[in-house]
Design a protein around this motif. Structure first.
Motif, PDB file in Angstrom:
ATOM      1  N   HIS A   1       0.774  -1.734  -0.199  1.00 30.42           N
ATOM      2  CA  HIS A   1      -0.272   0.493  -0.671  1.00 30.42           C
ATOM      3  C   HIS A   1       0.881   1.389   0.155  1.00 30.42           C
ATOM      4  CE1 HIS A   1      -1.936   3.019   2.405  1.00 30.42           C
ATOM      5  NE2 HIS A   1      -3.345   2.901   1.819  1.00 30.42           N
ATOM      6  N   ALA A   2       1.882   1.198   0.590  1.00 31.32           N
ATOM      7  CA  ALA A   2       3.307   2.447   1.276  1.00 31.32           C
ATOM      8  C   ALA A   2       4.043   2.578  -0.515  1.00 31.32           C
ATOM      9  CB  ALA A   2       3.618   2.108   2.171  1.00 31.32           C
ATOM     10  N   GLU A   3       3.759   1.447  -0.874  1.00 34.29           N
ATOM     11  CA  GLU A   3       4.671   1.224  -1.799  1.00 34.29           C
ATOM     12  C   GLU A   3       4.233   2.164  -3.893  1.00 34.29           C
ATOM     13  OE1 GLU A   3       8.321   1.218  -2.802  1.00 34.29           O
ATOM     14  OE2 GLU A   3       8.412   0.603  -0.911  1.00 34.29           O
ATOM     15  N   PHE A   4       2.757   1.531  -3.220  1.00 31.63           N
ATOM     16  CA  PHE A   4       1.603   1.998  -4.498  1.00 31.63           C
ATOM     17  C   PHE A   4       1.894   3.360  -4.670  1.00 31.63           C
ATOM     18  CE2 PHE A   4      -2.473   3.791  -5.571  1.00 31.63           C
ATOM     19  CZ  PHE A   4      -2.255   2.997  -7.146  1.00 31.63           C
ATOM     20  N   PHE A   5       1.738   3.985  -2.972  1.00 29.72           N
ATOM     21  CA  PHE A   5       1.270   5.722  -3.040  1.00 29.72           C
ATOM     22  C   PHE A   5       2.584   6.130  -3.502  1.00 29.72           C
ATOM     23  CE2 PHE A   5      -2.668   4.083  -0.944  1.00 29.72           C
ATOM     24  CZ  PHE A   5      -3.724   4.689  -1.728  1.00 29.72           C
ATOM     25  N   LEU A   6       3.626   6.138  -2.922  1.00 31.95           N
ATOM     26  CA  LEU A   6       4.618   6.508  -3.294  1.00 31.95           C
ATOM     27  C   LEU A   6       5.238   6.563  -4.807  1.00 31.95           C
ATOM     28  CD1 LEU A   6       7.852   7.235  -1.788  1.00 31.95           C
ATOM     29  CD2 LEU A   6       8.632   4.901  -1.994  1.00 31.95           C
ATOM     30  N   SER A   7       4.446   5.574  -5.345  1.00 33.81           N
ATOM     31  CA  SER A   7       4.789   5.460  -7.474  1.00 33.81           C
ATOM     32  C   SER A   7       3.551   6.680  -8.129  1.00 33.81           C
ATOM     33  CB  SER A   7       4.155   4.045  -7.648  1.00 33.81           C
ATOM     34  OG  SER A   7       2.971   3.801  -7.897  1.00 33.81           O
ATOM     35  N   GLN A   8       2.423   7.554  -7.099  1.00 33.48           N
ATOM     36  CA  GLN A   8       2.224   8.013  -7.713  1.00 33.48           C
ATOM     37  C   GLN A   8       2.484   9.901  -7.297  1.00 33.48           C
ATOM     38  OE1 GLN A   8      -0.723   6.934  -8.896  1.00 33.48           O
ATOM     39  NE2 GLN A   8       0.635   5.316  -8.376  1.00 33.48           N
ATOM     40  N   THR A   9       3.973   9.394  -7.056  1.00 40.87           N
ATOM     41  CA  THR A   9       4.851  10.521  -7.080  1.00 40.87           C
ATOM     42  C   THR A   9       4.861  12.204  -8.210  1.00 40.87           C
ATOM     43  OG1 THR A   9       6.567   9.856  -5.933  1.00 40.87           O
ATOM     44  CG2 THR A   9       7.121  12.129  -6.494  1.00 40.87           C
ATOM     45  N   PRO A  10       3.638  13.166  -8.118  1.00 47.17           N
ATOM     46  CA  PRO A  10       4.016  14.128  -9.315  1.00 47.17           C
ATOM     47  C   PRO A  10       5.449  14.179 -10.278  1.00 47.17           C
ATOM     48  CG  PRO A  10       3.265  14.560  -7.058  1.00 47.17           C
ATOM     49  CD  PRO A  10       3.993  13.879  -7.079  1.00 47.17           C
ATOM     50  N   PRO A  11       4.530  14.424 -11.836  1.00 50.82           N
ATOM     51  CA  PRO A  11       5.615  14.471 -12.209  1.00 50.82           C
ATOM     52  C   PRO A  11       7.054  15.340 -12.088  1.00 50.82           C
ATOM     53  CG  PRO A  11       4.378  15.202 -12.984  1.00 50.82           C
ATOM     54  CD  PRO A  11       3.683  14.219 -12.415  1.00 50.82           C
ATOM     55  N   ASP A  12       8.509  14.572 -11.636  1.00 43.62           N
ATOM     56  CA  ASP A  12       9.447  16.574 -11.576  1.00 43.62           C
ATOM     57  C   ASP A  12       9.665  17.110 -13.134  1.00 43.62           C
ATOM     58  OD1 ASP A  12      11.717  17.303 -10.355  1.00 43.62           O
ATOM     59  OD2 ASP A  12      12.868  16.104 -11.066  1.00 43.62           O
ATOM     60  N   ARG A  13       8.626  17.705 -13.303  1.00 34.68           N
ATOM     61  CA  ARG A  13       8.510  18.530 -14.501  1.00 34.68           C
ATOM     62  C   ARG A  13       7.312  19.533 -13.980  1.00 34.68           C
ATOM     63  NH1 ARG A  13       4.009  17.269 -16.333  1.00 34.68           N
ATOM     64  NH2 ARG A  13       3.226  14.982 -16.654  1.00 34.68           N
ATOM     65  N   PRO A  14       7.385  20.341 -14.732  1.00 34.56           N
ATOM     66  CA  PRO A  14       6.156  22.079 -14.182  1.00 34.56           C
ATOM     67  C   PRO A  14       4.849  21.381 -15.007  1.00 34.56           C
ATOM     68  CG  PRO A  14       7.882  22.545 -15.196  1.00 34.56           C
ATOM     69  CD  PRO A  14       7.991  21.107 -15.421  1.00 34.56           C
ATOM     70  N   PHE A  15       3.608  20.983 -14.496  1.00 29.63           N
ATOM     71  CA  PHE A  15       2.640  20.634 -14.909  1.00 29.63           C
ATOM     72  C   PHE A  15       2.520  20.844 -16.577  1.00 29.63           C
ATOM     73  CE2 PHE A  15       1.763  20.216 -10.519  1.00 29.63           C
ATOM     74  CZ  PHE A  15       2.230  19.092 -10.303  1.00 29.63           C
TER      75      PHE A  15
ATOM     76  N   ALA B   1       0.291   5.588   4.884  1.00 30.57           N
ATOM     77  CA  ALA B   1       1.577   5.150   4.182  1.00 30.57           C
ATOM     78  C   ALA B   1       3.009   5.533   5.409  1.00 30.57           C
ATOM     79  CB  ALA B   1       1.521   5.271   3.048  1.00 30.57           C
ATOM     80  N   ILE B   2       1.963   6.631   5.545  1.00 34.48           N
ATOM     81  CA  ILE B   2       3.167   7.531   6.562  1.00 34.48           C
ATOM     82  C   ILE B   2       3.856   7.110   7.937  1.00 34.48           C
ATOM     83  CG2 ILE B   2       4.246   9.744   7.162  1.00 34.48           C
ATOM     84  CD1 ILE B   2       2.604  11.234   4.937  1.00 34.48           C
ATOM     85  N   GLU B   3       2.393   6.956   8.037  1.00 33.68           N
ATOM     86  CA  GLU B   3       2.902   5.894   9.644  1.00 33.68           C
ATOM     87  C   GLU B   3       3.448   4.817   9.839  1.00 33.68           C
ATOM     88  OE1 GLU B   3      -1.180   7.267  10.781  1.00 33.68           O
ATOM     89  OE2 GLU B   3      -1.265   9.361  11.307  1.00 33.68           O
ATOM     90  N   PHE B   4       2.381   3.942   8.923  1.00 37.84           N
ATOM     91  CA  PHE B   4       2.930   2.548   8.591  1.00 37.84           C
ATOM     92  C   PHE B   4       4.721   2.909   8.772  1.00 37.84           C
ATOM     93  CE2 PHE B   4       4.559  -0.851   6.567  1.00 37.84           C
ATOM     94  CZ  PHE B   4       4.376  -2.721   7.035  1.00 37.84           C
ATOM     95  N   SER B   5       5.350   3.582   7.647  1.00 36.39           N
ATOM     96  CA  SER B   5       6.414   3.522   7.354  1.00 36.39           C
ATOM     97  C   SER B   5       7.593   3.708   8.692  1.00 36.39           C
ATOM     98  CB  SER B   5       6.977   4.179   6.129  1.00 36.39           C
ATOM     99  OG  SER B   5       6.082   4.067   5.103  1.00 36.39           O
ATOM    100  N   LEU B   6       7.018   5.175   8.935  1.00 37.37           N
ATOM    101  CA  LEU B   6       7.379   5.377  10.204  1.00 37.37           C
ATOM    102  C   LEU B   6       8.144   4.409  11.502  1.00 37.37           C
ATOM    103  CD1 LEU B   6       8.762   8.435  11.546  1.00 37.37           C
ATOM    104  CD2 LEU B   6       6.388   8.740  11.787  1.00 37.37           C
ATOM    105  N   GLU B   7       6.563   3.571  11.474  1.00 40.79           N
ATOM    106  CA  GLU B   7       6.401   2.412  12.889  1.00 40.79           C
ATOM    107  C   GLU B   7       7.937   1.204  12.392  1.00 40.79           C
ATOM    108  OE1 GLU B   7       2.523   0.261  12.765  1.00 40.79           O
ATOM    109  OE2 GLU B   7       1.622   2.289  12.751  1.00 40.79           O
ATOM    110  N   GLN B   8       8.023   1.365  10.943  1.00 42.32           N
ATOM    111  CA  GLN B   8       9.296   0.682  10.253  1.00 42.32           C
ATOM    112  C   GLN B   8      10.511   0.990  10.236  1.00 42.32           C
ATOM    113  OE1 GLN B   8       8.136  -2.604   9.258  1.00 42.32           O
ATOM    114  NE2 GLN B   8       6.201  -2.403  10.524  1.00 42.32           N
TER     115      GLN B   8
END
Length: 997
Positions: A626-640, A663-670
């Motif tokens: 779940h956390a990795e999926f939402f990490l993959s939704q990072t906005p493009p490294d370019r202007p919109f 996802a952040i809270e789980f990652s912090l726990e881990q």
């Protein structure tokens, strides 16, 4: 001007425009305000008069404050983009009015038809206008509204309606007259006139049996309610009908009767009676009644999850129908039926307790029902829903006078079926101490009613309101959960209930002795739905519990299904499975602002139930995916590419906000700080629009304080410090923000990354600006341009904007204007021709300061349009401050105040201290111009430490205001008012503005 809104007041309260309908309002008082203004649409209403009308028990200041809040809410509903503020809800001096050029009402249309009918020059035209009027009258004026003014007007409109029915029934052809007379009977069931005329008309068209049935219905109604008998005229008409039935007397009828039908059996009702009260669901009851009573559908299915109140709703609807229709009504419990073939037996048993079984069940049911129309309420059909349709279809096909109301968690999916899906009760809003609004919420009404059956002295008050709101919200508005928790009131206060509520609501258990086993607990209520699933659906149901606040089809497929494989095939398989879960009311689809992306959600109790079915190891693996999926939704490294792409990206982030924080809270726990920082970086792309929320501030501080953060890459460590600086700026801790970004600069310098360093200088220039170090801010922005040249257009845009802001603050207007033009040119290249709203706002401020007020207003509204499209409340608030200043310059102080208060509210929601204080300062200047010198002095003192950058124009305004105040007040009055302001904190200053405005 085109009528944009049509306000319906008859039979409901609804605001309609093309493709959009509003039936729910922020509070009941907002609804009452709309109703009052719409009904008396031609009048300008004094604010004091309206405030007193809606809040008669409050003092003047409190009622006016509530009115301002209600007007803001009403404007947000009736004036969405692209409507300009004030286009529908007009502020006229000290009065308010709806703009009659932009809206119409059904009451106005109804009254117009009645008035025209009185002036019509032919009978045909008169009758046509009356037909139109009758069709507009959908019910009483504002049903459910107990406002004092409503009663007399409700009666007046009802009298007009009944008068129209009388004329239509007297002058229309018999068949049409009968329809109008039936409406009269429904409206006035004890008025003998309607019954008598209806009998007379039935005799005219040769239907004496229907006339006799009508007489018997009237006779029972008069006897049961008043112990009276029908009049001599009615009895003579009934005798006439009996003679026609016995001898077929053609002289008395328009045509002879071939065969005298059998007398209709006495009406029978078999419905359960509940001892406690019912709350909410008015809209659903009206919808179901309309479908069944109009003949639009003969099979209506109430669909909803366990514990949502399907049985009670079906019975409430049935009782309401029984009061308005002469039908037989039977309640048929089928919760204990395991085979669909037992359905006929259950129906026959409900109608005829003596029945011992029959092979020709359909014929037997038809015989038992007879000629009278009959409603069957089939309760809890879900366990036989898959096969029940094959048994109900023949009933509906072969018995035309039967209609069915079914409650189930799963639809039958047959051609006759009309599904009405019900949701949990509406949750109370976060309206603080507005007890009147909370008391009108159905969820709170249900909770209080059930508590008061155990503790009659329990009342909603300021001390327990927040706890009650918290309880109802945590229980998702599920009636079953609320009823179970309310039983704790014998031992606990609402505040104590919050503390003792189980961590998982599925653990709630009822101690009631008369509660059916399936309703003993939420877990028991959900068990049946879960047990009926296939193994594959059980697994998916458990796995989607990893999501918080909803999820998309793509997210469910990527996170919950097997890794690998064609994504399109995975999505199709996942959609089929989710639809099966939705048909069983275990997941819900939810409307999305982005219609291209279907979303699903689960009630909290269902999610907790599903999560309980997963092993800890499997759950942790799933949470990682779940956390990795939402990490993959990072906005493009370019202007919109354009504003549409930016809007969709920001919307996606906000819709999945709870997923990101989980996802952040789980990652912090881990201990996965790298993923924490990256996920928080995604959320931070929304901070300019709405600021960091409280839990985001907490998370970034936790990450920054972890020693392991020093092991992250330089880029991530810089990102953490810059995000930390942003949280400090929002809270007004400018030196702490400067220190945090300085640490980021040191990391970038050590790394030797010029672009990273330029990014840090850009952030540091903002901090320096807020600290009033304008020359340093200017120097830092220029260093950014030296470091990056034209490689990074986003940083170039930000730097020119920063340079322009410094020049503007220094009063160097021409240089500021030039810098803003450069920033705009770059911005339009970046965003497909549309500039960044902050740049446009700064151009508007320059125009306003140089006397080009028309251009300033045009630019401000351009910025407002862009901000609304991006759902950017911060830039919208800043743009509104420009509009407020425009009104101030034009000495339209009421408009200036209204716009400034709207800006203040949005800044308060984003918790941006600097701009909150700026709005307060602006109000002080408005009050000064209005001659309210005492209030102005108090507010200027309260904002004396507002973090002003020392702008030349601001200093001039402040100096002029203080000079005017000193001239308007005595020395002692000034000192007293100033001391009062110095003693205020931010919250008190905001409250002061709300009360005094």
């Amino acid at each position: 001007m085109q009528k944009v809104w049509r306000i319906e007041l008859l039979g409901t309260l609804r605001a309609n425009r093309e493709g959009h309908s509003i039936t729910r309002f922020r509070t009941r008082r907002v609804a009452s305000l709309l109703a009052y203004l719409a009904y008396f649409r031609q009048s300008v209403h004094s604010r004091d008069e309206v405030a007193e009308l809606l809040w008669p028990d409050l003092d003047g200041a409190a009622s006016r404050r509530n009115l301002r809040q209600a007007l803001l809410s009403l404007r947000s509903s009736l004036e969405p983009a692209p409507f300009a503020s004030g286009s529908v809800v007009l502020a006229i001096h000290d009065g308010i009015q709806l703009n009659t050029d932009t809206l119409s009402t059904d009451v106005a249309e109804f009254e117009e038809r009645i008035a025209l009918s009185r002036r019509a020059d032919t009978t045909a035209r008169t009758l046509e206008l009356l037909r139109q009027a009758v069709s507009l009258y959908k019910g009483d004026l504002l049903p459910g509204f107990g406002d004092e003014w409503v009663w007399s007007h409700r009666l007046r409109l009802e009298d007009m309606y009944l008068s129209a029915l009388r004329k239509l029934s007297a002058e229309s052809e018999p068949s049409e007259a009968i329809d109008h007379l039936r409406l009269g009977v429904i409206r006035e069931p004890f008025n003998e006139h309607w019954h008598t005329e209806l009998i007379r008309r039935y005799l005219e068209i040769g239907e004496p049996q229907r006339g006799l049935n009508q007489y018997n219905e009237m006779k029972r109604a008069l006897h049961d309610s008043f112990g009276q008998s029908p009049s001599q005229e009615s009895r003579e008409l009934a005798d006439k009908a009996r003679r026609a039935l016995s001898v077929g007397d053609s002289d008395e009828l328009s045509h002879p009767i071939a065969d005298a039908p059998k007398p209709t059996p006495e009406r029978r009702i078999g419905l359960p009676i509940f001892a406690n009260r019912y709350f909410g669901r008015e809209r659903e009851i009206l919808q179901i009644r309309s479908l069944l009573e109009s003949g639009q559908s003969r099979l209506v299915t109430i669909l909803g999850p366990a514990g949502v109140g399907k049985t009670r709703l079906s019975v409430q609807c049935a009782w309401a129908i029984s009061e308005s229709q002469p039908w037989n009504v039977w309640f048929v419990p089928v919760a204990d039926k395991l085979k669909a073939s037992e359905l006929y037996e259950a129906i026959i048993a409900a109608i005829d307790a003596r029945h011992g079984g029959s092979s020709a069940e359909v014929r037997r049911i038809s015989e038992l029902i007879g000629d009278r129309k009959t409603l069957l309420v089939l309760d809890n059909l879900e366990q036989i829903a898959d096969e029940a349709g094959a048994f109900l279809a023949p009933l509906l096909d072969q018995i035309p006078n039967i209609v069915c109301l079914v409650s189930t968690r799963q639809p039958m999916l047959i051609r006759h079926e009309q599904v009405v899906a019900i949701e949990p009760l509406p949750l109370p809003g976060t309206e603080g101490a507005d007890l009147l609004a909370l008391a009108s919420n159905p969820t709170i009404q249900l909770f209080l009613d059930r508590c008061q059956s155990i503790r009659p002295d329990l009342q909603l008050n300021e001390r327990n309101s927040s706890a009650i709101v918290d309880l109802c919200t945590r229980l998702d508005g599920l009636p079953l959960a609320i009823e179970i928790v309310a039983r704790l009131s014998n031992s606990f206060s609402p505040t104590q209930m919050v503390k003792h509520l189980p961590s998982k609501t599925t653990g709630l258990t009822s101690r009631g002795k008369d509660v059916p086993a399936r309703h003993k607990s939420l877990r028991a209520a959900i068990d049946w739905s879960y047990d009926s699933l296939s193994d594959g659906l059980k697994e998916l149901f458990s796995r989607v519990s990893v999501f918080r606040g909803g999820f998309t089809l793509n997210a469910a497929a990527r996170v919950c299904l097997a890794v690998g494989g064609d994504q399109t095939e995975l999505n199709e398989a996942c959609l089929t499975a989710l639809q099966s879960l939705q048909e069983r009311s275990l997941v819900r689809s939810e409307p999305s602002e982005d219609a291209r992306t279907p979303r699903f959600t689960m009630l909290t109790a269902f999610r907790e139930y599903a999560e309980e079915r997963m092993a800890v190891r499997d759950l942790n693996e799933l949470r990682n995916r779940h956390a990795e999926f939402f990490l993959s939704q990072t906005p493009p490294d370019r202007p919109f590419a354009n504003i549409e792409e930016q809007t969709l990206q920001h919307l996606a982030i906000e819709l999945d906000y709870e997923n990101y924080t989980a996802a952040i809270e789980f990652s912090l726990e881990q201990g996965n700080l790298e993923r924490c920082a990256k996920l928080l970086g995604i959320l931070s792309t929304r901070w300019l629009a709405r600021g960091p929320k409280a839990n985001e501030r907490s998370l970034i501080k936790q990450i920054a304080d972890r020693p392991e953060t020093n092991l992250l890459t330089a880029k991530l460590r810089v990102q953490v410090q810059r995000m930390l600086g942003t949280t400090y700026i929002r809270s007004g801790e400018y030196q702490a923000a400067y220190d945090a970004v300085t640490r980021a600069v040191q990391i970038a310098e050590k790394e030797g990354d010029a672009h990273l360093l330029a990014t840090c200088f850009s952030g540091l220039s903002i901090c320096a600006g807020y600290l009033g170090r304008l020359e340093e801010s200017l120097s830092l922005n220029k260093r950014v341009l030296e470091l990056i040249g034209t490689e990074d257009l986003v940083l170039c845009e930000r730097s020119h904007l920063g340079i322009g802001s410094v020049y503007w603050n220094l009063g160097r207007i021409e240089e500021a204007s030039s810098a803003f033009e450069k920033a705009r040119s770059i911005s339009e290249r970046l965003r497909g021709g549309e500039p960044d709203a902050l740049i446009v706002i700064n151009q508007a401020r320059v125009a306003l300061d140089t006397g080009r007020i028309g251009e300033a207003l045009r630019l401000a509204y351009e910025a407002i349009r862009i901000s609304k499209r991006l759902q950017d409340d911060f830039t919208l608030a800043v743009a509104l401050t420009v509009v407020s200043r425009y009104h101030w310059v034009n000495r339209n102080f009421e408009a200036a105040t209204a716009t400034n208060l709207e800006a203040l509210e949005k800044c308060k929601q984003g918790d941006f201290l600097f701009w909150i204080l700026q709005c307060l300062r602006n109000q002080a200047l408005i009050w000064t111009a209005m001659g309210q010198f005492g209030n102005a002095a108090t507010l200027l003192a309260a904002t004396a430490e507002s973090g002003s950058t020392g702008r030349k124009f601001d200093r001039n305004d402040d100096d002029d205001a203080i000079a005017a105040i000193r001239e308007g007040l005595s020395s002692s009055e000034f000192e007293s008012a100033w001391a009062k302001g110095l003693a205020m904190d931010r919250g008190q200053a905001i409250q002061f503005v709300s009360i005094q405005s």
